[in-house]
Design a protein around this motif. Structure first.
Motif, PDB file in Angstrom:
ATOM      1  N   GLY A   1       0.816  -1.211   0.000  1.00 40.55           N
ATOM      2  CA  GLY A   1       0.000   0.000   0.000  1.00 40.55           C
ATOM      3  C   GLY A   1       0.850   1.263   0.000  1.00 40.55           C
ATOM      4  N   SER A   2       2.022   1.187   0.620  1.00 38.97           N
ATOM      5  CA  SER A   2       2.919   2.355   0.648  1.00 38.97           C
ATOM      6  C   SER A   2       3.399   2.698  -0.757  1.00 38.97           C
ATOM      7  CB  SER A   2       4.114   2.069   1.564  1.00 38.97           C
ATOM      8  OG  SER A   2       3.672   1.843   2.892  1.00 38.97           O
ATOM      9  N   ALA A   3       3.696   1.668  -1.555  1.00 42.57           N
ATOM     10  CA  ALA A   3       4.114   1.902  -2.935  1.00 42.57           C
ATOM     11  C   ALA A   3       2.974   2.514  -3.751  1.00 42.57           C
ATOM     12  CB  ALA A   3       4.577   0.598  -3.566  1.00 42.57           C
ATOM     13  N   LEU A   4       1.756   2.037  -3.520  1.00 39.25           N
ATOM     14  CA  LEU A   4       0.596   2.591  -4.216  1.00 39.25           C
ATOM     15  C   LEU A   4       0.354   4.034  -3.808  1.00 39.25           C
ATOM     16  CD1 LEU A   4      -1.838  -0.463  -3.957  1.00 39.25           C
ATOM     17  CD2 LEU A   4      -0.651   0.336  -6.007  1.00 39.25           C
ATOM     18  N   ALA A   5       0.513   4.320  -2.504  1.00 39.13           N
ATOM     19  CA  ALA A   5       0.323   5.687  -2.017  1.00 39.13           C
ATOM     20  C   ALA A   5       1.372   6.631  -2.587  1.00 39.13           C
ATOM     21  CB  ALA A   5       0.356   5.700  -0.494  1.00 39.13           C
ATOM     22  N   GLU A   6       2.580   6.121  -2.750  1.00 41.77           N
ATOM     23  CA  GLU A   6       3.653   6.959  -3.296  1.00 41.77           C
ATOM     24  C   GLU A   6       3.361   7.331  -4.747  1.00 41.77           C
ATOM     25  OE1 GLU A   6       8.506   6.749  -3.929  1.00 41.77           O
ATOM     26  OE2 GLU A   6       7.503   5.387  -2.519  1.00 41.77           O
ATOM     27  N   GLU A   7       2.767   6.393  -5.497  1.00 39.70           N
ATOM     28  CA  GLU A   7       2.511   6.647  -6.909  1.00 39.70           C
ATOM     29  C   GLU A   7       1.215   7.410  -7.145  1.00 39.70           C
ATOM     30  OE1 GLU A   7       2.228   4.243 -11.185  1.00 39.70           O
ATOM     31  OE2 GLU A   7       2.817   3.184  -9.340  1.00 39.70           O
ATOM     32  N   TYR A   8       0.176   7.097  -6.357  1.00 42.06           N
ATOM     33  CA  TYR A   8      -1.139   7.654  -6.648  1.00 42.06           C
ATOM     34  C   TYR A   8      -1.654   8.603  -5.557  1.00 42.06           C
ATOM     35  CZ  TYR A   8      -1.295   3.865 -10.077  1.00 42.06           C
ATOM     36  OH  TYR A   8      -1.021   3.016 -11.117  1.00 42.06           O
ATOM     37  N   GLY A   9      -0.935   8.754  -4.460  1.00 40.98           N
ATOM     38  CA  GLY A   9      -1.436   9.539  -3.337  1.00 40.98           C
ATOM     39  C   GLY A   9      -1.540  11.022  -3.640  1.00 40.98           C
ATOM     40  N   ASN A  10      -2.590  11.638  -3.124  1.00 38.56           N
ATOM     41  CA  ASN A  10      -2.795  13.087  -3.229  1.00 38.56           C
ATOM     42  C   ASN A  10      -2.849  13.645  -1.821  1.00 38.56           C
ATOM     43  OD1 ASN A  10      -3.695  15.732  -3.652  1.00 38.56           O
ATOM     44  ND2 ASN A  10      -4.906  15.139  -5.454  1.00 38.56           N
ATOM     45  N   SER A  11      -1.869  14.468  -1.476  1.00 38.15           N
ATOM     46  CA  SER A  11      -1.773  14.999  -0.109  1.00 38.15           C
ATOM     47  C   SER A  11      -2.301  16.420   0.011  1.00 38.15           C
ATOM     48  CB  SER A  11      -0.309  14.956   0.359  1.00 38.15           C
ATOM     49  OG  SER A  11       0.512  15.716  -0.525  1.00 38.15           O
ATOM     50  N   ASP A  12      -2.850  16.954  -1.065  1.00 38.25           N
ATOM     51  CA  ASP A  12      -3.379  18.320  -1.040  1.00 38.25           C
ATOM     52  C   ASP A  12      -4.565  18.402  -0.075  1.00 38.25           C
ATOM     53  OD1 ASP A  12      -3.555  21.085  -2.389  1.00 38.25           O
ATOM     54  OD2 ASP A  12      -5.593  20.280  -2.597  1.00 38.25           O
ATOM     55  N   ARG A  13      -4.503  19.296   0.904  1.00 39.01           N
ATOM     56  CA  ARG A  13      -5.534  19.375   1.934  1.00 39.01           C
ATOM     57  C   ARG A  13      -6.899  19.746   1.340  1.00 39.01           C
ATOM     58  NH1 ARG A  13      -4.240  16.199   5.464  1.00 39.01           N
ATOM     59  NH2 ARG A  13      -6.149  16.895   6.490  1.00 39.01           N
ATOM     60  N   GLU A  14      -6.868  20.601   0.342  1.00 43.41           N
ATOM     61  CA  GLU A  14      -8.136  20.993  -0.282  1.00 43.41           C
ATOM     62  C   GLU A  14      -8.785  19.798  -0.962  1.00 43.41           C
ATOM     63  OE1 GLU A  14      -9.764  24.177  -3.626  1.00 43.41           O
ATOM     64  OE2 GLU A  14      -7.832  24.533  -2.614  1.00 43.41           O
ATOM     65  N   PHE A  15      -7.961  18.981  -1.636  1.00 48.67           N
ATOM     66  CA  PHE A  15      -8.495  17.764  -2.271  1.00 48.67           C
ATOM     67  C   PHE A  15      -9.048  16.812  -1.222  1.00 48.67           C
ATOM     68  CE2 PHE A  15      -7.587  13.265  -3.045  1.00 48.67           C
ATOM     69  CZ  PHE A  15      -8.455  13.019  -4.105  1.00 48.67           C
ATOM     70  N   ILE A  16      -8.280  16.586  -0.153  1.00 45.61           N
ATOM     71  CA  ILE A  16      -8.715  15.656   0.891  1.00 45.61           C
ATOM     72  C   ILE A  16     -10.040  16.108   1.496  1.00 45.61           C
ATOM     73  CG2 ILE A  16      -8.168  14.756   3.198  1.00 45.61           C
ATOM     74  CD1 ILE A  16      -5.217  14.766   2.348  1.00 45.61           C
ATOM     75  N   THR A  17     -10.136  17.398   1.807  1.00 49.46           N
ATOM     76  CA  THR A  17     -11.360  17.931   2.420  1.00 49.46           C
ATOM     77  C   THR A  17     -12.545  17.794   1.478  1.00 49.46           C
ATOM     78  OG1 THR A  17     -10.071  19.507   3.714  1.00 49.46           O
ATOM     79  CG2 THR A  17     -12.425  19.962   3.467  1.00 49.46           C
ATOM     80  N   SER A  18     -12.358  18.187   0.217  1.00 45.92           N
ATOM     81  CA  SER A  18     -13.467  18.137  -0.738  1.00 45.92           C
ATOM     82  C   SER A  18     -13.862  16.689  -1.045  1.00 45.92           C
ATOM     83  CB  SER A  18     -13.106  18.874  -2.029  1.00 45.92           C
ATOM     84  OG  SER A  18     -11.984  18.258  -2.655  1.00 45.92           O
ATOM     85  N   PHE A  19     -12.870  15.790  -1.102  1.00 42.96           N
ATOM     86  CA  PHE A  19     -13.165  14.387  -1.359  1.00 42.96           C
ATOM     87  C   PHE A  19     -13.994  13.787  -0.237  1.00 42.96           C
ATOM     88  CE2 PHE A  19     -12.233   9.866  -0.983  1.00 42.96           C
ATOM     89  CZ  PHE A  19     -12.508   9.419  -2.271  1.00 42.96           C
ATOM     90  N   LEU A  20     -13.609  14.081   1.008  1.00 39.88           N
ATOM     91  CA  LEU A  20     -14.323  13.503   2.148  1.00 39.88           C
ATOM     92  C   LEU A  20     -15.724  14.072   2.291  1.00 39.88           C
ATOM     93  CD1 LEU A  20     -11.447  13.342   4.790  1.00 39.88           C
ATOM     94  CD2 LEU A  20     -12.423  11.464   3.458  1.00 39.88           C
TER      95      LEU A  20
ATOM     96  N   SER B   1      -5.358   8.043  -1.964  1.00 44.21           N
ATOM     97  CA  SER B   1      -4.962   7.534  -3.279  1.00 44.21           C
ATOM     98  C   SER B   1      -6.182   6.940  -3.975  1.00 44.21           C
ATOM     99  CB  SER B   1      -3.892   6.446  -3.141  1.00 44.21           C
ATOM    100  OG  SER B   1      -2.831   6.874  -2.305  1.00 44.21           O
ATOM    101  N   ILE B   2      -6.407   7.348  -5.203  1.00 41.29           N
ATOM    102  CA  ILE B   2      -7.424   6.728  -6.055  1.00 41.29           C
ATOM    103  C   ILE B   2      -6.670   5.841  -7.038  1.00 41.29           C
ATOM    104  CG2 ILE B   2      -9.431   7.088  -7.517  1.00 41.29           C
ATOM    105  CD1 ILE B   2      -9.698   8.370  -4.770  1.00 41.29           C
ATOM    106  N   VAL B   3      -6.623   4.563  -6.736  1.00 34.61           N
ATOM    107  CA  VAL B   3      -5.781   3.629  -7.489  1.00 34.61           C
ATOM    108  C   VAL B   3      -6.611   2.965  -8.579  1.00 34.61           C
ATOM    109  CG1 VAL B   3      -4.266   1.626  -7.337  1.00 34.61           C
ATOM    110  CG2 VAL B   3      -4.452   3.206  -5.389  1.00 34.61           C
ATOM    111  N   PRO B   4      -6.189   3.053  -9.832  1.00 33.80           N
ATOM    112  CA  PRO B   4      -6.937   2.391 -10.911  1.00 33.80           C
ATOM    113  C   PRO B   4      -6.742   0.886 -10.861  1.00 33.80           C
ATOM    114  CG  PRO B   4      -4.935   3.373 -11.784  1.00 33.80           C
ATOM    115  CD  PRO B   4      -5.022   3.786 -10.328  1.00 33.80           C
ATOM    116  N   PRO B   5      -7.753   0.137 -11.266  1.00 39.33           N
ATOM    117  CA  PRO B   5      -7.644  -1.332 -11.172  1.00 39.33           C
ATOM    118  C   PRO B   5      -6.616  -1.916 -12.127  1.00 39.33           C
ATOM    119  CG  PRO B   5      -9.648  -0.701 -12.341  1.00 39.33           C
ATOM    120  CD  PRO B   5      -9.044   0.569 -11.811  1.00 39.33           C
ATOM    121  N   ASP B   6      -6.255  -1.174 -13.194  1.00 37.24           N
ATOM    122  CA  ASP B   6      -5.316  -1.766 -14.152  1.00 37.24           C
ATOM    123  C   ASP B   6      -3.913  -1.928 -13.580  1.00 37.24           C
ATOM    124  OD1 ASP B   6      -4.501   0.863 -14.126  1.00 37.24           O
ATOM    125  OD2 ASP B   6      -5.109   1.301 -16.180  1.00 37.24           O
ATOM    126  N   CYS B   7      -3.645  -1.270 -12.418  1.00 36.95           N
ATOM    127  CA  CYS B   7      -2.340  -1.494 -11.789  1.00 36.95           C
ATOM    128  C   CYS B   7      -2.248  -2.910 -11.213  1.00 36.95           C
ATOM    129  CB  CYS B   7      -2.071  -0.454 -10.705  1.00 36.95           C
ATOM    130  SG  CYS B   7      -2.975  -0.723  -9.181  1.00 36.95           S
TER     131      CYS B   7
END
Length: 340
Positions: free
Chosen positions: A252-271, A290-296
């Motif tokens: 999961g750490s590798a997935l978070a590194e590739e697909y993770g979004n740490s922007d606070r505005e994104f996190i707030t609006s997403f939640l 992280s919004i991970v696509p299934p093709d990974c």
């Protein structure tokens, strides 16, 4: 041509039904507070009973205050109970079983059932819990079940859940960390539920596997899982989980590194648009989503989901991850010592 007395009576009954629907609604807890206005005559009482027998009712059970309502419903054969929410302390299990003994749950569609104790594992409540479960064996119309039970009673929930053949949504929480190897049988039952579309499991630890032909949403985001070892859910549209975790052999750490979004505005609006529960106190400690696509996961035989499935991976700050690792270790140790 003048209306006959029978026609006029029927029209009056229709008017009364409309008035009752507007003034009373379908919540039995509030209806009983207004009952006096409906019993001013025998005819009004007859229409009132007929109204209650014709609408899908809801009831929130809170012990001795609700018992008389249940007895009154049984007395007048009012069985169209569509939704029941019950919060039951173990000391009131016998009372609940007595109140609902013989009650017709054949119309029940939504059940929110909480059984709790302040001292889990101190006393075995298996017999009382199983007696409670037996009340719902005829609730074949149930589609939504939220089940919380921290009594650690070693009850096989697979048997209980097998009575609900058209179940669409299942939310299971056993209070303390629960072994993902499924000694309670809840995951096995969800695999056998042919119409289940949404599954939420709380506080699982270990390695989780699931096979379901119908499941669309799987939420295992609470923090103790080591891995999602195998997932065979061809209709799955959304998987919600939390770091640290291994998904289909991928960190999961590798997935978070590739697909993770740490922007606070994104996190707030997403939640804000997120349908799944996350404690408000936890939101500020989220490091990324992280919004991970299934093709990974393409070509991974242990991870088979819908072609458009999105994997939502929540990662918390490092200090919180360290804390979760300690909690996970403690949970496994408690299980190994014979305490769930």
């Amino acid at each position: 041509m003048d209306a006959s007395p029978q026609q006029r009576a029927l029209e009056m009954d229709e008017v009364l039904f409309t008035i009752y629907g507007f003034a009373l609604g379908t919540n039995m807890n509030t209806i009983v507070k207004k009952m006096r206005m409906c019993l001013v005559s025998l005819h009004f009482k007859k229409c009132f009973i007929a109204y209650l027998r014709s609408v899908p009712l809801k009831l929130r059970y809170n012990g001795h205050k609700t018992g008389p309502i249940v007895q009154w419903m049984k007395r007048y054969d009012i069985a169209r109970l569509f939704g029941l929410a019950a919060n039951i302390h173990v000391n009131n299990l016998v009372t609940f079983n007595r109140d609902f003994s013989g009650f017709d749950f054949s119309n029940l569609s939504v059940l929110d059932l909480t059984i709790y104790t302040m001292n889990p594992s101190r006393t075995n409540y298996s017999n009382q819990v199983q007696s409670l479960h037996s009340l719902f064996t005829e609730a074949a119309s149930l589609t939504h079940l939220k089940l919380s039970d921290n009594t650690l009673s070693n009850v096989l929930y697979e048997d209980f859940l097998s009575h609900f053949p058209i179940l669409k949504s299942l939310d299971v929480d056993f209070g303390s960390p629960a072994n993902a190897e499924d000694p309670d049988g809840a995951s096995r039952a969800s695999e056998e539920a042919l119409h289940l579309e949404r599954l939420v499991r709380h506080n699982l630890y270990g390695n989780f596997s699931l096979c379901s032909e119908s499941l669309k949403i799987l939420d295992v985001h609470e923090p103790f899982l080591n891995s999602i070892a195998r997932l065979d859910c061809p209709c799955l549209e959304e998987l919600i989980c939390q770091n640290p975790i291994i998904i289909g052999g991928i960190s999961g750490s590798a997935l978070a590194e590739e697909y993770g979004n740490s922007d606070r505005e994104f996190i707030t609006s997403f939640l804000e648009t997120f349908e799944h529960q996350i404690c408000s106190s936890d939101i500020e400690t989220i490091a990324s989503i992280s919004i991970v696509p299934p093709d990974c996961m393409e070509g991974n035989d242990s991870f088979q989901v819908g072609s458009d499935c999105r994997i939502i991976l929540i990662t918390f700050n490092d200090s919180d991850i360290d804390f979760l690792q300690i909690e996970r270790h403690d949970a496994v140790e408690r299980w190994d010592n014979g305490v769930q």
